[in-house]
Structure formats: structure tokens, C-alpha cells
Design a protein around this motif. Structure first.
Motif, PDB file in Angstrom:
ATOM      1  N   TYR A  79       0.908  -1.156   0.000  1.00  0.00           N
ATOM      2  CA  TYR A  79       0.000   0.000   0.000  1.00  0.00           C
ATOM      3  C   TYR A  79       0.941   1.198   0.000  1.00  0.00           C
ATOM      4  O   TYR A  79       1.394   1.661   1.042  1.00  0.00           O
ATOM      5  N   ARG A  85     -10.309   0.418  -0.553  1.00  0.00           N
ATOM      6  CA  ARG A  85      -9.300  -0.246  -1.395  1.00  0.00           C
ATOM      7  C   ARG A  85      -8.852  -1.523  -0.707  1.00  0.00           C
ATOM      8  O   ARG A  85      -8.726  -1.568   0.520  1.00  0.00           O
ATOM      9  N   TYR A  86      -8.596  -2.551  -1.508  1.00  0.00           N
ATOM     10  CA  TYR A  86      -8.216  -3.860  -0.960  1.00  0.00           C
ATOM     11  C   TYR A  86      -6.800  -4.247  -1.375  1.00  0.00           C
ATOM     12  O   TYR A  86      -6.385  -3.991  -2.513  1.00  0.00           O
ATOM     13  N   ARG A 141      -7.967  -8.480  -1.174  1.00  0.00           N
ATOM     14  CA  ARG A 141      -8.304  -8.203  -2.572  1.00  0.00           C
ATOM     15  C   ARG A 141      -8.696  -9.494  -3.290  1.00  0.00           C
ATOM     16  O   ARG A 141      -9.660  -9.527  -4.062  1.00  0.00           O
ATOM     17  N   GLU A 197     -11.012  -2.227  -5.433  1.00  0.00           N
ATOM     18  CA  GLU A 197     -11.675  -1.186  -4.642  1.00  0.00           C
ATOM     19  C   GLU A 197     -13.159  -1.195  -4.933  1.00  0.00           C
ATOM     20  O   GLU A 197     -13.610  -1.797  -5.929  1.00  0.00           O
ATOM     21  N   GLU A 238     -11.073   7.571   1.811  1.00  0.00           N
ATOM     22  CA  GLU A 238     -10.488   6.320   1.319  1.00  0.00           C
ATOM     23  C   GLU A 238     -10.129   5.453   2.520  1.00  0.00           C
ATOM     24  O   GLU A 238      -9.370   5.868   3.392  1.00  0.00           O
ATOM     25  N   VAL A 263      -8.701   1.732   3.994  1.00  0.00           N
ATOM     26  CA  VAL A 263      -7.951   0.502   3.700  1.00  0.00           C
ATOM     27  C   VAL A 263      -7.870  -0.333   4.969  1.00  0.00           C
ATOM     28  O   VAL A 263      -7.380   0.144   5.999  1.00  0.00           O
ATOM     29  N   ILE A 266      -6.004  -3.227   6.792  1.00  0.00           N
ATOM     30  CA  ILE A 266      -4.620  -3.673   6.605  1.00  0.00           C
ATOM     31  C   ILE A 266      -4.402  -5.001   7.311  1.00  0.00           C
ATOM     32  O   ILE A 266      -4.284  -5.051   8.537  1.00  0.00           O
TER      33      ILE A 266
END
Lengths: 137, 78
Positions: A50, B6-7, B12, B19, B68, B70, B72
């Protein structure tokens, strides 16, 4: 500096970043793609980051190392993308006046990179039965 | 309120996309729970960190439209 690279790491070029007239010690750690993990034969490896946060967290690690030890130069680069066995996955180098600071800061930087920076490893295995997987330790 | 998620890594793969735009009126923890159910994520929230707009944040941090997000998963660089 802390950087990500989708191209092979040029260790010789990075080493020149550590040259400093008052540096009596340079310590470099090279992380290399090995052919096994947890008893399985590894055939290929991929790293994904990322990027925005990895660069930000990596820069914080460098700042923390500079605050804890009297460093003259620091360079950290982590690969992304597809890697083959033997490729450099990560390169950490520090320069200091004396070896204790160089060893300790280099160890700190690689250890913290492994647990704090949002980068993930995907392993594929040589034995056909084992499915490839992301590592989330 | 819609946010962009978002992945990365196994999330993902499980989500099958990089995303998506989702409703997130109930906060980050509820959002992860809803997405975990929708996409069959197996990682419990306790093993994840979360980032909003490119910075780590707390699970109870407020969200704004267009943020956004994410999630993690445990990292494995080095």
C-alpha cells in the motif's frame, strides 16, 4: 530515505549513498528470496505494498532511527512485484561514526519494517499440490 | 455516506476487486463486519489495522463522505 522499487535493487548504487567522510562504520542488511519457507519449497514470490502508507511509515522508521542513534546516512529500499529465488527483497544500509550505532540501527530498521510497513508477501510453491498464498503472520 | 474502500493482499483476492464504493454510516468496525460477511473475509478484525486517507487510524475514528478506507491485514514484508 525509504523507497519502494518495482525494479531489481542495485545494491552497489545504494552503497554509494552511505559514503560520508566521518563514517567509521557501515552496516548493510540484504534480505534475499530463499528457496523454502515453513518446510515448503518456494518457487516464486511477489510483494505488494500500500504505497502511500508504506512510504509514510517507512519515512517515520528512518526518522525514529535517526532520533535514537547518531546516524550519518540511511537508505532502505523494499521490492514490489514479482521476484525470483536469490533476488534482493529488501536492502537496509546505515552509516555511523562507530559500529554499535550502525549495527543497532540497521537491526531496528529491518525488524520494524517487517512488522509495521504495509507490504505483503505472496508465495508460490514448487510442489504442485500446495496452493499459493498471501502471508499474514 | 459513501466511502471508497481499497483492498490489498488476501482481502483483494477474497473481494475479487481492487476497490469499491460502499455505504459506511455506522463506522469502520461495522463496515469491516459488513464487508467480511459480503466477501467471506476470514481474518478477524482484531488482527487488522485500518487506515483512512493514507494514514493509520483508530477503529472508532469518524468517517466523512469520500474518505479512502484501507483494511490492513498482518504485514509480511522483509
Amino acid at each position: 530515505m525509504f523507497a519502494l522499487s518495482d525494479q531489481p535493487i542495485d545494491a552497489a548504487a545504494l552503497r554509494t549513498r552511505l559514503e560520508h567522510p566521518t563514517a567509521g562504520a557501515v552496516c548493510v542488511f540484504e534480505g534475499v528470496v530463499r528457496d523454502h519457507n515453513e518446510g515448503r519449497a518456494v518457487s516464486a514470490l511477489r510483494y505488494e505494498a500500500y504505497a502511500e502508507l508504506a512510504l509514510r511509515e517507512g519515512a517515520r522508521l528512518v526518522d525514529e532511527a535517526r532520533a535514537r542513534w547518531p546516524l550519518l546516512a540511511v537508505a532502505c529500499v523494499h521490492r514490489t512485484g514479482d521476484l525470483a529465488l536469490g533476488d534482493l527483497a529488501v536492502w537496509v544500509g546505515v552509516a555511523a561514526a562507530h559500529r554499535a550505532a550502525a549495527f543497532e540501527a540497521c537491526r531496528f530498521l529491518i525488524d520494524e519494517t517487517k512488522v509495521r510497513v504495509p507490504i505483503w508477501k505472496h508465495e508460490a510453491y514448487a510442489d504442485g499440490g500446495a496452493p499459493s498464498r498471501w502471508l499474514h503472520p | 455516506m459513501r466511502v471508497r474502500v481499497r483492498y490489498f493482499a488476501s482481502l483483494r483476492d477474497a473481494a475479487g476487486r481492487d476497490e469499491e464504493q460502499v455505504e459506511a454510516g455506522a463506522g469502520l468496525a461495522a463496515l469491516y463486519a459488513a464487508l467480511a460477511e459480503r466477501h467471506c473475509f476470514t481474518l478477524p478484525r482484531e488482527r487488522l489495522r485500518v487506515a483512512v486517507n493514507g494514514e493509520f487510524t483508530a477503529w472508532d475514528a469518524p468517517l466523512a463522505a469520500g474518505d479512502e478506507v484501507v483494511f490492513i491485514p498482518p504485514v509480511s514484508g522483509g
